[in-house]
Design a protein around this motif. Structure first.
Motif, PDB file in Angstrom:
ATOM      1  N   TYR A 216       1.128  -7.907   9.122  1.00  0.00           N
ATOM      2  CA  TYR A 216       2.365  -6.917   8.726  1.00  0.00           C
ATOM      3  C   TYR A 216       2.438  -6.451   9.685  1.00  0.00           C
ATOM      4  N   THR A 232       9.480  -1.345   4.687  1.00  0.00           N
ATOM      5  CA  THR A 232       8.545  -0.523   3.067  1.00  0.00           C
ATOM      6  C   THR A 232       7.375  -1.154   3.241  1.00  0.00           C
ATOM      7  N   ALA A 233       6.662  -0.697   3.366  1.00  0.00           N
ATOM      8  CA  ALA A 233       4.977  -1.156   3.760  1.00  0.00           C
ATOM      9  C   ALA A 233       4.220  -0.339   2.282  1.00  0.00           C
ATOM     10  N   LEU A 234       3.915  -1.351   0.734  1.00  0.00           N
ATOM     11  CA  LEU A 234       3.564  -1.119  -0.159  1.00  0.00           C
ATOM     12  C   LEU A 234       1.734  -1.402   0.053  1.00  0.00           C
ATOM     13  N   ASN A 235       1.798  -0.725  -1.088  1.00  0.00           N
ATOM     14  CA  ASN A 235       0.069  -0.103  -0.894  1.00  0.00           C
ATOM     15  C   ASN A 235      -0.297  -1.988  -1.893  1.00  0.00           C
ATOM     16  N   ALA A 236      -1.139  -2.467  -1.778  1.00  0.00           N
ATOM     17  CA  ALA A 236      -1.370  -3.997  -3.171  1.00  0.00           C
ATOM     18  C   ALA A 236      -2.797  -4.012  -3.142  1.00  0.00           C
ATOM     19  N   ILE A 237      -3.223  -4.959  -4.094  1.00  0.00           N
ATOM     20  CA  ILE A 237      -4.618  -4.719  -3.936  1.00  0.00           C
ATOM     21  C   ILE A 237      -4.235  -6.257  -4.377  1.00  0.00           C
ATOM     22  N   LYS A 243      -9.483  -6.841  -2.334  1.00  0.00           N
ATOM     23  CA  LYS A 243      -8.912  -6.637  -1.407  1.00  0.00           C
ATOM     24  C   LYS A 243      -7.817  -5.338  -1.279  1.00  0.00           C
ATOM     25  N   ASP A 244      -7.738  -4.176  -0.019  1.00  0.00           N
ATOM     26  CA  ASP A 244      -6.363  -3.831  -0.222  1.00  0.00           C
ATOM     27  C   ASP A 244      -5.697  -4.542   1.052  1.00  0.00           C
ATOM     28  N   LYS A 245      -4.279  -4.652   0.817  1.00  0.00           N
ATOM     29  CA  LYS A 245      -3.651  -5.293   1.533  1.00  0.00           C
ATOM     30  C   LYS A 245      -2.042  -4.474   1.890  1.00  0.00           C
ATOM     31  N   LYS A 246      -1.162  -4.613   2.746  1.00  0.00           N
ATOM     32  CA  LYS A 246      -0.319  -4.898   2.862  1.00  0.00           C
ATOM     33  C   LYS A 246       1.293  -5.143   2.640  1.00  0.00           C
TER      34      LYS A 246
END
Length: 306
Positions: A216, A232-237, A243-246
């Motif tokens: 990303y 915009t980079a959003l925090n996601a799971i 796992k945490d992702k962008k």
């Protein structure tokens, strides 16, 4: 160097404006007028005047639009006015001289009459869209439509349609004209409005793109630095992996979509990309928010100061 590029850019703009004027006028001189059909706008009004009185269309067109140009200078700016003056001059010239070239007109034939106003109005839409895209106008209702569109989010085609209803109906005041002539006129206006909206809004339409990729950062840097667009980079799971992702959220013009998707594919062939069309995007790099005029409210006459 910069001044040379500016001169060449302006020179090219006027060449394209001339082409737009030629296409627009050809629709009238080669299709509408030879078939006795009227369409909308000031050009349509001038055509009705010519049908009813014999007064040359190009003369009434020039006179009426000369008066309307004042509004273009005041509200739409000097640059718009200069290019509009050029477009008006070229349209007036083409309306006058094109008939002298003896080009074969596209005349109504039995069984395909309905195609004539459709073809002519599509040519109109192409010509007008070229003028509007390069800061020009054919005057008349074009000026009115641009003024309205400057302050309100009303499509150009819809403004044209509203203004043209009375002009088309006025053909019935000309001796010898029938309800069929009015219907052909309304058909032409509808096709013109739809065609103009399709061309103009299609050029400006945008898409929302959501990108799921382990790379990303590289994709986001390309969008910022090479395409000059925000991201915009959003925090996601990831619910399966926990796992945490962008997740990247991007808004671009439809015309920029191919460049972006090609880059994403090169950076990460396994990236997941979701594309959604959006009807309107307002803000820097896109469209200006138009809220219309706000009238100041008068103070209540019953209000009293304590």
């Amino acid at each position: 160097m910069a001044s040379t590029k500016k001169i060449l850019k302006n020179f090219w703009a006027y060449i394209v404006l001339t082409l737009g004027c030629l296409i627009y006028c050809s629709a009238w001189t080669q299709i509408f007028i030879p078939n006795g059909i009227v369409s909308g706008g000031i050009t349509g009004m001038c055509t009705v005047i010519q049908y009813g009185t014999g007064f040359p269309m190009y003369l009434s067109y020039g006179i009426i639009n000369a008066l309307l140009l004042i509004a273009a200078f005041i509200i739409l700016g000097k640059s718009f006015g200069i290019r509009t003056i050029y477009a008006l001059a070229m349209i007036t010239l083409f309306l006058d001289i094109l008939p002298y070239f003896n080009l074969p007109p596209l005349v109504l034939k039995e069984g395909n009459g309905i195609m004539i106003p459709i073809i002519a109005s599509l040519m109109e839409a192409v010509g007008i869209s070229i003028l509007l895209s390069y800061g020009g106008s054919s005057g008349g209702t074009d000026i009115i439509a641009m003024i309205v569109n400057k302050f309100w989010t009303i499509s150009l085609g819809r403004v044209y349609m509203i203004l043209d209803i009375v002009i088309i109906a006025s053909i019935m005041l000309v001796p010898g004209k029938t309800i069929d002539d009015m219907i052909y006129g309304y058909l032409a206006v509808i096709v013109f409005s739809l065609g103009l909206d399709y061309i103009m809004l299609g050029r400006k339409s945008s898409v929302q793109i959501i990108v799921f990729s382990e790379h990303y950062a590289e994709i986001a840097d390309y969008i910022n630095q090479k395409m000059d667009r925000g991201v915009t980079a959003l925090n996601a799971i990831g619910w399966y992996s926990q796992k945490d992702k962008k997740v990247l959220l991007i808004l671009v013009r439809r015309s920029e979509m191919n460049e972006l998707t090609d880059r994403i594919k090169k950076v990460d062939p396994k990236a997941f990309v979701a594309v959604t069309p959006v009807s309107s995007v307002y803000g820097e790099g896109f469209e200006e928010i138009k809220s219309g005029f706000r009238l100041k409210k008068k103070k209540d006459t019953d209000e009293r100061t304590v």
